[in-house]
Design a protein around this motif. Structure first.
Motif, PDB file in Angstrom:
ATOM      1  N   ALA A  22      -0.569 -26.853  56.400  1.00 30.09           N
ATOM      2  CA  ALA A  22      -0.595 -27.289  55.008  1.00 30.09           C
ATOM      3  C   ALA A  22       0.428 -26.521  54.173  1.00 30.09           C
ATOM      4  N   LEU A  23       0.470 -25.193  54.357  1.00 28.46           N
ATOM      5  CA  LEU A  23       1.444 -24.394  53.616  1.00 28.46           C
ATOM      6  C   LEU A  23       2.879 -24.765  54.006  1.00 28.46           C
ATOM      7  N   SER A  24       3.101 -25.005  55.283  1.00 26.97           N
ATOM      8  CA  SER A  24       4.430 -25.392  55.749  1.00 26.97           C
ATOM      9  C   SER A  24       4.861 -26.719  55.123  1.00 26.97           C
ATOM     10  N   ALA A  25       3.955 -27.682  55.118  1.00 30.52           N
ATOM     11  CA  ALA A  25       4.289 -28.989  54.530  1.00 30.52           C
ATOM     12  C   ALA A  25       4.577 -28.873  53.039  1.00 30.52           C
ATOM     13  N   ALA A  26       3.795 -28.046  52.333  1.00 27.15           N
ATOM     14  CA  ALA A  26       4.016 -27.882  50.896  1.00 27.15           C
ATOM     15  C   ALA A  26       5.372 -27.236  50.612  1.00 27.15           C
ATOM     16  N   LEU A  27       5.719 -26.200  51.376  1.00 27.58           N
ATOM     17  CA  LEU A  27       6.999 -25.521  51.167  1.00 27.58           C
ATOM     18  C   LEU A  27       8.180 -26.438  51.490  1.00 27.58           C
ATOM     19  N   ILE A  28       8.064 -27.200  52.568  1.00 26.15           N
ATOM     20  CA  ILE A  28       9.149 -28.126  52.921  1.00 26.15           C
ATOM     21  C   ILE A  28       9.293 -29.225  51.877  1.00 26.15           C
ATOM     22  N   ALA A  29       8.169 -29.718  51.367  1.00 23.45           N
ATOM     23  CA  ALA A  29       8.237 -30.745  50.325  1.00 23.45           C
ATOM     24  C   ALA A  29       8.901 -30.203  49.059  1.00 23.45           C
ATOM     25  N   LEU A  30       8.546 -28.984  48.668  1.00 29.08           N
ATOM     26  CA  LEU A  30       9.184 -28.369  47.502  1.00 29.08           C
ATOM     27  C   LEU A  30      10.684 -28.175  47.734  1.00 29.08           C
ATOM     28  N   SER A  31      11.052 -27.757  48.927  1.00 32.28           N
ATOM     29  CA  SER A  31      12.469 -27.566  49.237  1.00 32.28           C
ATOM     30  C   SER A  31      13.239 -28.873  49.116  1.00 32.28           C
ATOM     31  N   CYS A  32      12.701 -29.922  49.695  1.00 30.13           N
ATOM     32  CA  CYS A  32      13.387 -31.222  49.630  1.00 30.13           C
ATOM     33  C   CYS A  32      13.442 -31.759  48.197  1.00 30.13           C
TER      34      CYS A  32
ATOM     35  N   VAL B 277      13.168 -22.257  54.634  1.00 24.52           N
ATOM     36  CA  VAL B 277      13.016 -21.241  55.679  1.00 24.52           C
ATOM     37  C   VAL B 277      11.548 -20.853  55.840  1.00 24.52           C
ATOM     38  N   GLY B 278      10.858 -20.667  54.721  1.00 25.46           N
ATOM     39  CA  GLY B 278       9.437 -20.318  54.801  1.00 25.46           C
ATOM     40  C   GLY B 278       8.608 -21.412  55.430  1.00 25.46           C
ATOM     41  N   GLY B 279       8.894 -22.670  55.076  1.00 30.47           N
ATOM     42  CA  GLY B 279       8.131 -23.769  55.656  1.00 30.47           C
ATOM     43  C   GLY B 279       8.342 -23.902  57.149  1.00 30.47           C
ATOM     44  N   ILE B 280       9.579 -23.720  57.597  1.00 34.16           N
ATOM     45  CA  ILE B 280       9.850 -23.806  59.038  1.00 34.16           C
ATOM     46  C   ILE B 280       9.220 -22.624  59.781  1.00 34.16           C
ATOM     47  N   ALA B 281       9.267 -21.442  59.185  1.00 34.29           N
ATOM     48  CA  ALA B 281       8.699 -20.256  59.834  1.00 34.29           C
ATOM     49  C   ALA B 281       7.181 -20.360  59.971  1.00 34.29           C
ATOM     50  N   LEU B 282       6.509 -20.975  58.997  1.00 35.38           N
ATOM     51  CA  LEU B 282       5.055 -21.097  59.051  1.00 35.38           C
ATOM     52  C   LEU B 282       4.582 -22.263  59.905  1.00 35.38           C
ATOM     53  N   ALA B 283       5.451 -23.178  60.232  1.00 35.55           N
ATOM     54  CA  ALA B 283       5.038 -24.398  60.913  1.00 35.55           C
ATOM     55  C   ALA B 283       4.490 -24.098  62.300  1.00 35.55           C
TER      56      ALA B 283
END
Length: 307
Positions: free
Chosen positions: A8-18, A193-199
């Motif tokens: 969930a955290l990974s998806a949220a961070l990636i969505a914010l990045s995009c 980077v954070g989203g990929i690292a947490l995935a």
């Protein structure tokens, strides 16, 4: 950390990045591309040879000269006969090296004046003086032996670039833009980077980030096209639409290139991830007890028990 929470955290961070990708590119372009005087002058220099821009200069300068003649000389009955000579002289001047130098100098002076007004506390309107261009045209008319050319007044005609009543609002927006131009791209990269690292499944996270980046680039391209249409539709009646379109395209050229790069890079990375997943070798299967299902190399082949 539980897998569901990490996902969930990974998806949220990636969505914010995009989400920040197009806004970060726009802010960085405005903060670092438009505020550099040398880069701005280099971007605007080719417009001196654009036919639509030249015709806009012909109409603006030529009509200004004729208005000055009407105000200071009693020659209104012959204005219709002088008008073609004036416009032809201005048009001839726009094909000279002197015009290109005047164009670059005018853009440099105007850009410096706008930056000073936005960064300082000056509340006066930003204006551009057309007197040097008028003087050049007057000399051209005199060389062509146009009647009354020597009597054309050369006045310091101030053309407003930034009105005084909008400077306060523009100054606040400019300061916000300078901050956003640095922090929005940094935040987009950090979130990615954070989203990929947490995935939990990083390959999917990389693919999602790449697709989101490509989508951000596509949205930025669409926004530029819509912005061009809205800008041209809101122009005053006397402004040339082809000339304004040429200026808009020149100013946004770097941003348009960046948007296509984001689209292309995101698509290439997503395709590469997909191909590596499709072409990757399967992992060896294991039986219960941890032994491989395949027989050891060089070992005896299994035999069936006879009945």
């Amino acid at each position: 950390m539980p897998s569901r929470l990490r996902s969930a955290l990974s998806a949220a961070l990636i969505a914010l990045s995009c989400l920040l990708v197009p806004f970060g590119a726009l802010a960085a372009w405005a903060a670092y591309g438009l505020t550099d005087t040398g880069r701005y002058v280099t971007t605007m220099a080719p417009l001196a040879a654009d036919p639509a821009v030249r015709e806009a200069v012909v109409d603006t300068v030529g009509d200004g000269i004729l208005r000055a003649v009407d105000q200071h000389l009693d020659v209104r009955p012959v204005r219709g006969s002088v008008r073609p000579f004036v416009h032809d002289a201005v048009r001839s001047f726009t094909h000279t090296r002197a015009f290109r130098l005047a164009w670059d100098t005018g853009n440099r002076v105007t850009h410096d004046a706008v930056l000073r007004a936005l960064r300082a506390g000056d509340t006066r309107a930003v204006t551009v003086d057309l007197a040097p261009v008028t003087a050049q045209v007057k000399r051209q008319l005199a060389r062509d032996h146009v009647p009354l050319a020597a009597r054309i007044p050369v006045e310091h005609t101030a053309v407003a670039v930034l009105p005084a009543d909008r400077l306060t609002t523009l100054r606040k927006g400019f300061h916000v833009l300078e901050v956003a131009g640095f922090w929005l791209p940094v935040a987009a990269v950090a979130f990615a980077v954070g989203g990929i690292a947490l995935a939990v499944r990083r390959r999917r996270a990389v693919a999602a980030t790449a697709l989101g980046t490509a989508l951000g680039g596509a949205l930025l391209i669409l926004a530029l096209a819509v912005g061009r249409s809205l800008t041209l539709s809101d122009l005053p009646g006397g402004v040339s639409h082809p000339a304004a379109g040429a200026v808009y395209d020149a100013l946004t050229g770097t941003l348009r290139t960046a948007a296509w790069l984001l689209l292309g890079l995101g698509a290439v990375v997503a395709l590469a991830v997909w191909l590596t997943r499709r072409l990757g070798l399967p992992r060896p299967t294991r039986r219960r007890g941890g032994c491989s299902a395949a027989a050891p190399a060089g070992g005896p082949a299994p035999t069936r028990a006879r009945a």
